[in-house]
Enzyme design. Structure first.
Site, PDB file in Angstrom:
ATOM      1  N   GLU A 110       0.858  -1.191   0.000  1.00  0.00           N
ATOM      2  CA  GLU A 110       0.000   0.000   0.000  1.00  0.00           C
ATOM      3  C   GLU A 110       0.888   1.232   0.000  1.00  0.00           C
ATOM      4  O   GLU A 110       1.924   1.239   0.686  1.00  0.00           O
ATOM      5  CB  GLU A 110      -0.890   0.061   1.249  1.00  0.00           C
ATOM      6  CG  GLU A 110      -2.279  -0.486   1.048  1.00  0.00           C
ATOM      7  CD  GLU A 110      -2.292  -2.008   1.178  1.00  0.00           C
ATOM      8  OE1 GLU A 110      -1.526  -2.523   2.017  1.00  0.00           O
ATOM      9  OE2 GLU A 110      -3.049  -2.652   0.436  1.00  0.00           O
ATOM     10  N   TYR A 122       7.771   2.171  -7.539  1.00  0.00           N
ATOM     11  CA  TYR A 122       7.170   0.838  -7.676  1.00  0.00           C
ATOM     12  C   TYR A 122       6.757   0.566  -9.125  1.00  0.00           C
ATOM     13  O   TYR A 122       6.948  -0.545  -9.631  1.00  0.00           O
ATOM     14  CB  TYR A 122       5.983   0.701  -6.715  1.00  0.00           C
ATOM     15  CG  TYR A 122       6.390   0.797  -5.264  1.00  0.00           C
ATOM     16  CD1 TYR A 122       7.427   0.021  -4.763  1.00  0.00           C
ATOM     17  CD2 TYR A 122       5.754   1.675  -4.391  1.00  0.00           C
ATOM     18  CE1 TYR A 122       7.826   0.121  -3.441  1.00  0.00           C
ATOM     19  CE2 TYR A 122       6.143   1.781  -3.064  1.00  0.00           C
ATOM     20  CZ  TYR A 122       7.180   1.004  -2.598  1.00  0.00           C
ATOM     21  OH  TYR A 122       7.579   1.099  -1.279  1.00  0.00           O
TER      22      TYR A 122
HETATM   23  C1  LIG Z   1      10.338   6.278  -2.306  1.00  0.00           C
HETATM   24  C2  LIG Z   1      11.823   6.212  -1.965  1.00  0.00           C
HETATM   25  C3  LIG Z   1      12.120   4.895  -1.238  1.00  0.00           C
HETATM   26  C4  LIG Z   1      12.651   6.271  -3.252  1.00  0.00           C
HETATM   27  O1  LIG Z   1      14.024   6.092  -2.906  1.00  0.00           O
HETATM   28  P1  LIG Z   1      15.198   6.738  -3.794  1.00  0.00           P
HETATM   29  O2  LIG Z   1      16.485   6.203  -3.277  1.00  0.00           O
HETATM   30  O3  LIG Z   1      15.063   8.207  -3.855  1.00  0.00           O
HETATM   31  O4  LIG Z   1      14.846   6.119  -5.208  1.00  0.00           O
HETATM   32  P2  LIG Z   1      15.808   5.985  -6.495  1.00  0.00           P
HETATM   33  O5  LIG Z   1      16.866   7.041  -6.470  1.00  0.00           O
HETATM   34  O6  LIG Z   1      16.255   4.570  -6.588  1.00  0.00           O
HETATM   35  O7  LIG Z   1      14.780   6.314  -7.665  1.00  0.00           O
HETATM   36  C5  LIG Z   1      14.133   5.290  -8.388  1.00  0.00           C
HETATM   37  C6  LIG Z   1      12.889   5.857  -9.033  1.00  0.00           C
HETATM   38  O8  LIG Z   1      11.950   6.255  -8.043  1.00  0.00           O
HETATM   39  C7  LIG Z   1      11.199   7.380  -8.530  1.00  0.00           C
HETATM   40  N1  LIG Z   1      11.430   8.521  -7.654  1.00  0.00           N
HETATM   41  C8  LIG Z   1      12.274   8.574  -6.597  1.00  0.00           C
HETATM   42  N2  LIG Z   1      12.166   9.776  -5.985  1.00  0.00           N
HETATM   43  C9  LIG Z   1      11.236  10.477  -6.671  1.00  0.00           C
HETATM   44  C10 LIG Z   1      10.667  11.772  -6.514  1.00  0.00           C
HETATM   45  N3  LIG Z   1      11.056  12.583  -5.515  1.00  0.00           N
HETATM   46  N4  LIG Z   1       9.698  12.154  -7.373  1.00  0.00           N
HETATM   47  C11 LIG Z   1       9.297  11.356  -8.370  1.00  0.00           C
HETATM   48  N5  LIG Z   1       9.809  10.103  -8.589  1.00  0.00           N
HETATM   49  C12 LIG Z   1      10.759   9.683  -7.743  1.00  0.00           C
HETATM   50  C13 LIG Z   1      11.703   7.660  -9.921  1.00  0.00           C
HETATM   51  O9  LIG Z   1      10.912   6.903 -10.816  1.00  0.00           O
HETATM   52  C14 LIG Z   1      13.110   7.105  -9.846  1.00  0.00           C
HETATM   53  O10 LIG Z   1      13.611   6.758 -11.118  1.00  0.00           O
HETATM   54  P3  LIG Z   1      14.464   7.836 -11.964  1.00  0.00           P
HETATM   55  O11 LIG Z   1      15.657   8.134 -11.139  1.00  0.00           O
HETATM   56  O12 LIG Z   1      14.753   7.076 -13.216  1.00  0.00           O
HETATM   57  O13 LIG Z   1      13.582   9.034 -12.137  1.00  0.00           O
HETATM   58  C15 LIG Z   1      12.258   7.437  -1.091  1.00  0.00           C
HETATM   59  O14 LIG Z   1      11.768   8.617  -1.706  1.00  0.00           O
HETATM   60  C16 LIG Z   1      11.765   7.362   0.337  1.00  0.00           C
HETATM   61  O15 LIG Z   1      12.376   6.732   1.195  1.00  0.00           O
HETATM   62  N6  LIG Z   1      10.640   8.054   0.599  1.00  0.00           N
HETATM   63  C17 LIG Z   1      10.059   8.096   1.946  1.00  0.00           C
HETATM   64  C18 LIG Z   1       9.531   6.749   2.331  1.00  0.00           C
HETATM   65  C19 LIG Z   1       8.486   6.269   1.351  1.00  0.00           C
HETATM   66  O16 LIG Z   1       7.626   7.007   0.910  1.00  0.00           O
HETATM   67  N7  LIG Z   1       8.562   4.958   1.041  1.00  0.00           N
HETATM   68  C20 LIG Z   1       7.583   4.295   0.206  1.00  0.00           C
HETATM   69  C21 LIG Z   1       6.339   4.154   0.999  1.00  0.00           C
HETATM   70  S1  LIG Z   1       5.363   2.799   0.510  1.00  0.00           S
END
Ligand SMILES: CC(C)(COP(=O)(O)OP(=O)(O)OC[C@H]1O[C@@H](n2cnc3c(N)ncnc32)[C@H](O)[C@@H]1OP(=O)(O)O)[C@@H](O)C(=O)NCCC(=O)NCCS
Length: 154
Positions: A110, A122
């Protein structure tokens, strides 16, 4: 195109010693963070709780429950200063492999409707949006819908 990591992240099981660092990250990346108790309960329940390390510290973590051929991704987080460098993708790949290793055929999760980063991450890894749970999450005085996503594992 996703960021390419220029280092190899290390994964290890979460322990009670990690929980202060985990809670500190949790408080910075969520409006409604999990508590130390939520993580303790998850470890006690035998969920798969893993730490991703970077430079000797906690860079991220995930919590996955696997039962009856289904994996449920309950938490996946990357420390705010380390986001957008490919770590979230790396951790999610680890979770997908873990689910396969434990014979899950499907992974469910979720995510808040407003969580564009999570939904994009995702989707990029093959998760499809399959439904909405109304008012699933606390959100101030109101509540927020959850989007349910699934990935079928071959
Ligand atoms: C969601 C989360 C885990 C992504 O981690 P991250 O290390 O920044 O992700 P990555 O650098 O591997 O990015 C992979 C993809 O995620 C997406 N993404 C990551 N951050 C993003 C942002 N701020 N806005 C839009 N897309 C984003 C993009 O599709 C990205 O691919 P791209 O680099 O080709 O654009 C991180 O933002 C986080 O920890 N957020 C808070 C916790 C959370 O919301 N977890 C998920 C809850 S279910």
């Amino acid at each position: 195109m996703s960021a390419q990591l220029d280092f190899l992240p290390r994964f290890r099981r979460m322990s009670a010693d990690d929980l202060v660092a985990v809670e500190a990250i949790e408080r910075t990346v969520y409006t409604h963070p999990w508590t130390i108790g939520n993580f303790t309960d998850s470890m006690d329940a035998g969920y798969h709780c893993w730490i991703m390390e970077h430079d000797g510290g906690v860079a991220g973590y995930s919590v996955v429950m696997v039962a009856a051929g289904e994996a449920h991704l309950l938490n996946l987080s990357i420390a705010a200063p380390l986001q957008r460098q490919g770590l979230g993708s790396e951790l999610l790949r680890f979770v997908i492999k873990l689910a396969r290793d434990y014979a899950a055929q499907t992974i469910y999760l979720e995510v808040r409707e407003s969580n564009a980063a999570g939904r994009a991450l995702y989707a990029q890894h093959g998760f499809a949006e399959i439904g909405v749970r109304r008012s699933y999450y606390p959100a101030g005085v109101k509540r927020e819908d959850a989007v349910t996503m699934e990935k079928k594992l071959e």
